[in-house]
Write a protein that holds these residues in place. Structure first.
Motif, PDB file in Angstrom:
ATOM      1  N   GLN A  27     -18.132 -48.382  38.390  1.00 11.04           N
ATOM      2  CA  GLN A  27     -19.354 -48.419  37.938  1.00 11.04           C
ATOM      3  C   GLN A  27     -20.102 -47.027  37.999  1.00 11.04           C
ATOM      4  OE1 GLN A  27     -20.373 -51.416  40.690  1.00 11.04           O
ATOM      5  NE2 GLN A  27     -21.148 -53.029  39.069  1.00 11.04           N
ATOM      6  N   LEU A  28     -19.734 -46.182  38.893  1.00  9.38           N
ATOM      7  CA  LEU A  28     -20.102 -44.927  39.131  1.00  9.38           C
ATOM      8  C   LEU A  28     -19.427 -44.046  38.006  1.00  9.38           C
ATOM      9  CD1 LEU A  28     -22.124 -42.943  40.617  1.00  9.38           C
ATOM     10  CD2 LEU A  28     -20.272 -42.374  42.103  1.00  9.38           C
ATOM     11  N   SER A  29     -18.260 -44.458  37.474  1.00 11.27           N
ATOM     12  CA  SER A  29     -17.651 -43.382  36.522  1.00 11.27           C
ATOM     13  C   SER A  29     -18.231 -43.935  35.167  1.00 11.27           C
ATOM     14  CB  SER A  29     -16.094 -44.167  36.547  1.00 11.27           C
ATOM     15  OG  SER A  29     -15.515 -43.584  35.422  1.00 11.27           O
ATOM     16  N   GLU A  30     -18.499 -45.105  35.108  1.00 13.08           N
ATOM     17  CA  GLU A  30     -19.345 -45.371  33.941  1.00 13.08           C
ATOM     18  C   GLU A  30     -20.560 -44.648  33.610  1.00 13.08           C
ATOM     19  OE1 GLU A  30     -19.374 -49.509  34.132  1.00 13.08           O
ATOM     20  OE2 GLU A  30     -17.277 -49.537  33.394  1.00 13.08           O
ATOM     21  N   ARG A  31     -21.395 -44.451  34.787  1.00 14.93           N
ATOM     22  CA  ARG A  31     -22.908 -43.920  34.639  1.00 14.93           C
ATOM     23  C   ARG A  31     -22.578 -42.523  34.716  1.00 14.93           C
ATOM     24  NH1 ARG A  31     -26.711 -47.323  38.971  1.00 14.93           N
ATOM     25  NH2 ARG A  31     -26.085 -49.500  38.200  1.00 14.93           N
ATOM     26  N   THR A  32     -21.467 -41.940  35.406  1.00 18.06           N
ATOM     27  CA  THR A  32     -21.444 -40.318  35.067  1.00 18.06           C
ATOM     28  C   THR A  32     -20.707 -40.049  34.069  1.00 18.06           C
ATOM     29  OG1 THR A  32     -19.452 -40.382  36.749  1.00 18.06           O
ATOM     30  CG2 THR A  32     -21.769 -40.326  37.555  1.00 18.06           C
ATOM     31  N   ASP A  33     -19.910 -40.576  33.396  1.00 19.82           N
ATOM     32  CA  ASP A  33     -18.781 -40.197  32.324  1.00 19.82           C
ATOM     33  C   ASP A  33     -17.755 -39.283  32.992  1.00 19.82           C
ATOM     34  OD1 ASP A  33     -17.856 -40.313  29.873  1.00 19.82           O
ATOM     35  OD2 ASP A  33     -18.894 -38.175  29.016  1.00 19.82           O
ATOM     36  N   HIS A  35     -14.164 -39.859  35.361  1.00 15.90           N
ATOM     37  CA  HIS A  35     -12.941 -40.606  35.733  1.00 15.90           C
ATOM     38  C   HIS A  35     -13.015 -40.977  37.007  1.00 15.90           C
ATOM     39  CE1 HIS A  35      -8.803 -42.106  36.270  1.00 15.90           C
ATOM     40  NE2 HIS A  35      -8.877 -42.412  34.926  1.00 15.90           N
ATOM     41  N   PRO A  36     -12.710 -42.440  37.231  1.00 13.36           N
ATOM     42  CA  PRO A  36     -12.839 -43.061  38.855  1.00 13.36           C
ATOM     43  C   PRO A  36     -11.902 -42.300  39.662  1.00 13.36           C
ATOM     44  CG  PRO A  36     -12.571 -44.781  37.151  1.00 13.36           C
ATOM     45  CD  PRO A  36     -12.489 -43.437  36.460  1.00 13.36           C
ATOM     46  N   GLU A  37     -10.823 -41.701  39.169  1.00 14.19           N
ATOM     47  CA  GLU A  37     -10.016 -40.951  40.078  1.00 14.19           C
ATOM     48  C   GLU A  37     -10.388 -39.668  40.451  1.00 14.19           C
ATOM     49  OE1 GLU A  37      -7.005 -40.789  43.022  1.00 14.19           O
ATOM     50  OE2 GLU A  37      -7.484 -42.272  41.528  1.00 14.19           O
ATOM     51  N   SER A  38     -11.125 -39.342  39.500  1.00 17.50           N
ATOM     52  CA  SER A  38     -11.997 -37.873  39.871  1.00 17.50           C
ATOM     53  C   SER A  38     -13.099 -38.158  40.959  1.00 17.50           C
ATOM     54  CB  SER A  38     -12.462 -37.334  38.610  1.00 17.50           C
ATOM     55  OG  SER A  38     -13.273 -36.228  38.907  1.00 17.50           O
ATOM     56  N   LEU A  39     -13.575 -39.112  40.801  1.00 22.14           N
ATOM     57  CA  LEU A  39     -14.911 -39.440  41.764  1.00 22.14           C
ATOM     58  C   LEU A  39     -14.215 -39.676  43.067  1.00 22.14           C
ATOM     59  CD1 LEU A  39     -17.198 -41.522  39.417  1.00 22.14           C
ATOM     60  CD2 LEU A  39     -17.630 -39.091  40.355  1.00 22.14           C
ATOM     61  N   ARG A  40     -13.088 -40.385  42.951  1.00 29.35           N
ATOM     62  CA  ARG A  40     -12.581 -40.870  44.277  1.00 29.35           C
ATOM     63  C   ARG A  40     -12.174 -39.685  45.104  1.00 29.35           C
ATOM     64  NH1 ARG A  40      -8.961 -44.116  42.622  1.00 29.35           N
ATOM     65  NH2 ARG A  40     -10.020 -46.038  43.589  1.00 29.35           N
ATOM     66  N   ASN A  41     -11.546 -38.671  44.464  1.00 30.32           N
ATOM     67  CA  ASN A  41     -11.002 -37.251  45.045  1.00 30.32           C
ATOM     68  C   ASN A  41     -12.439 -36.623  45.518  1.00 30.32           C
ATOM     69  OD1 ASN A  41      -8.392 -37.558  44.777  1.00 30.32           O
ATOM     70  ND2 ASN A  41      -8.352 -37.036  42.797  1.00 30.32           N
ATOM     71  N   ILE A  42     -13.391 -36.741  44.820  1.00 34.09           N
ATOM     72  CA  ILE A  42     -14.755 -35.963  45.311  1.00 34.09           C
ATOM     73  C   ILE A  42     -15.067 -36.671  46.507  1.00 34.09           C
ATOM     74  CG2 ILE A  42     -17.408 -35.636  44.685  1.00 34.09           C
ATOM     75  CD1 ILE A  42     -16.225 -35.262  41.820  1.00 34.09           C
ATOM     76  N   GLU A  43     -15.185 -37.995  46.571  1.00 28.76           N
ATOM     77  CA  GLU A  43     -15.385 -38.841  47.827  1.00 28.76           C
ATOM     78  C   GLU A  43     -14.514 -38.390  49.029  1.00 28.76           C
ATOM     79  OE1 GLU A  43     -15.993 -43.098  47.257  1.00 28.76           O
ATOM     80  OE2 GLU A  43     -18.101 -42.630  46.084  1.00 28.76           O
ATOM     81  N   ARG A  44     -13.377 -38.002  48.694  1.00 31.94           N
ATOM     82  CA  ARG A  44     -12.501 -37.850  49.880  1.00 31.94           C
ATOM     83  C   ARG A  44     -12.461 -36.418  50.089  1.00 31.94           C
ATOM     84  NH1 ARG A  44      -7.441 -41.727  48.145  1.00 31.94           N
ATOM     85  NH2 ARG A  44      -8.480 -43.612  48.736  1.00 31.94           N
ATOM     86  N   ASN A  45     -13.367 -35.617  49.449  1.00 32.66           N
ATOM     87  CA  ASN A  45     -13.260 -33.936  49.376  1.00 32.66           C
ATOM     88  C   ASN A  45     -11.989 -33.479  49.284  1.00 32.66           C
ATOM     89  OD1 ASN A  45     -15.269 -31.993  49.846  1.00 32.66           O
ATOM     90  ND2 ASN A  45     -14.667 -31.847  52.136  1.00 32.66           N
ATOM     91  N   ARG A  46     -11.570 -33.935  48.290  1.00 35.84           N
ATOM     92  CA  ARG A  46     -10.194 -33.367  47.944  1.00 35.84           C
ATOM     93  C   ARG A  46     -10.355 -32.375  46.689  1.00 35.84           C
ATOM     94  NH1 ARG A  46      -6.066 -38.110  48.975  1.00 35.84           N
ATOM     95  NH2 ARG A  46      -6.150 -38.413  51.239  1.00 35.84           N
ATOM     96  N   LYS A  47     -11.439 -32.358  46.118  1.00 32.90           N
ATOM     97  CA  LYS A  47     -11.598 -31.866  44.783  1.00 32.90           C
ATOM     98  C   LYS A  47     -12.909 -30.943  44.704  1.00 32.90           C
ATOM     99  CE  LYS A  47     -11.929 -32.744  39.933  1.00 32.90           C
ATOM    100  NZ  LYS A  47     -11.860 -33.710  38.920  1.00 32.90           N
ATOM    101  N   ALA A  55     -24.709 -33.302  39.704  1.00 37.39           N
ATOM    102  CA  ALA A  55     -25.917 -33.571  39.189  1.00 37.39           C
ATOM    103  C   ALA A  55     -25.827 -34.764  38.440  1.00 37.39           C
ATOM    104  CB  ALA A  55     -26.593 -32.372  38.287  1.00 37.39           C
ATOM    105  N   ARG A  56     -24.875 -35.179  37.715  1.00 35.73           N
ATOM    106  CA  ARG A  56     -24.480 -36.629  37.340  1.00 35.73           C
ATOM    107  C   ARG A  56     -24.468 -37.632  38.336  1.00 35.73           C
ATOM    108  NH1 ARG A  56     -20.978 -36.312  31.684  1.00 35.73           N
ATOM    109  NH2 ARG A  56     -22.274 -34.440  30.799  1.00 35.73           N
ATOM    110  N   ILE A  57     -23.768 -37.136  39.376  1.00 39.46           N
ATOM    111  CA  ILE A  57     -23.558 -38.263  40.371  1.00 39.46           C
ATOM    112  C   ILE A  57     -25.075 -38.542  41.126  1.00 39.46           C
ATOM    113  CG2 ILE A  57     -22.536 -38.497  42.575  1.00 39.46           C
ATOM    114  CD1 ILE A  57     -20.188 -37.104  41.767  1.00 39.46           C
ATOM    115  N   ALA A  58     -25.639 -37.458  41.274  1.00 45.15           N
ATOM    116  CA  ALA A  58     -26.898 -37.539  42.067  1.00 45.15           C
ATOM    117  C   ALA A  58     -27.790 -38.262  41.102  1.00 45.15           C
ATOM    118  CB  ALA A  58     -27.671 -36.303  42.250  1.00 45.15           C
ATOM    119  N   ASN A  59     -27.784 -37.975  39.854  1.00 45.28           N
ATOM    120  CA  ASN A  59     -28.797 -38.812  38.867  1.00 45.28           C
ATOM    121  C   ASN A  59     -28.338 -40.408  39.023  1.00 45.28           C
ATOM    122  OD1 ASN A  59     -30.734 -39.041  36.981  1.00 45.28           O
ATOM    123  ND2 ASN A  59     -29.002 -39.551  35.477  1.00 45.28           N
ATOM    124  N   ALA A  60     -26.942 -40.534  38.872  1.00 41.40           N
ATOM    125  CA  ALA A  60     -26.513 -41.938  38.917  1.00 41.40           C
ATOM    126  C   ALA A  60     -26.933 -42.639  40.002  1.00 41.40           C
ATOM    127  CB  ALA A  60     -24.996 -42.153  38.621  1.00 41.40           C
TER     128      ALA A  60
END
Length: 84
Positions: A27-33, A35-47, A55-60
């Motif tokens: 769902q966050l992926s859809e709101r930020t355009d 990829h979910p795997e990219s967001l997963r790596n951001i949440e795991r501080n791996r990227k 900014a897109r994540i914050a806005n979403a």
């Protein structure tokens, strides 16, 4: 092509805000355009994440960019993350 600046960010806070909002990574992926795997790596501080992506994540998530990024001092004080 313009340089993509990255910002230090609080991965745990991003995940916490997403979960509090009741959003899945898809769902966050859809709101930020993004990829979910990219967001997963951001949440795991791996990227690293660009200012635009954060900014897109914050806005979403309905927060300010400052709410999920770290100050220079906080970034220096943060323990190093080791990818597993």
């Amino acid at each position: 092509m313009p340089e993509m600046r990255t910002l230090p960010y609080d991965a745990d806070k991003i995940r916490d805000l997403r979960e509090r909002a009741g959003l899945s990574l898809v769902q966050l992926s859809e709101r930020t355009d993004r990829h979910p795997e990219s967001l997963r790596n951001i949440e795991r501080n791996r990227k690293n994440a660009s200012r635009v992506t954060l900014a897109r994540i914050a806005n979403a998530l309905g927060v300010d960019l400052d709410d999920i990024t770290l100050t220079e001092q906080e970034a220096e004080d943060a323990p190093l993350q080791v990818a597993s």
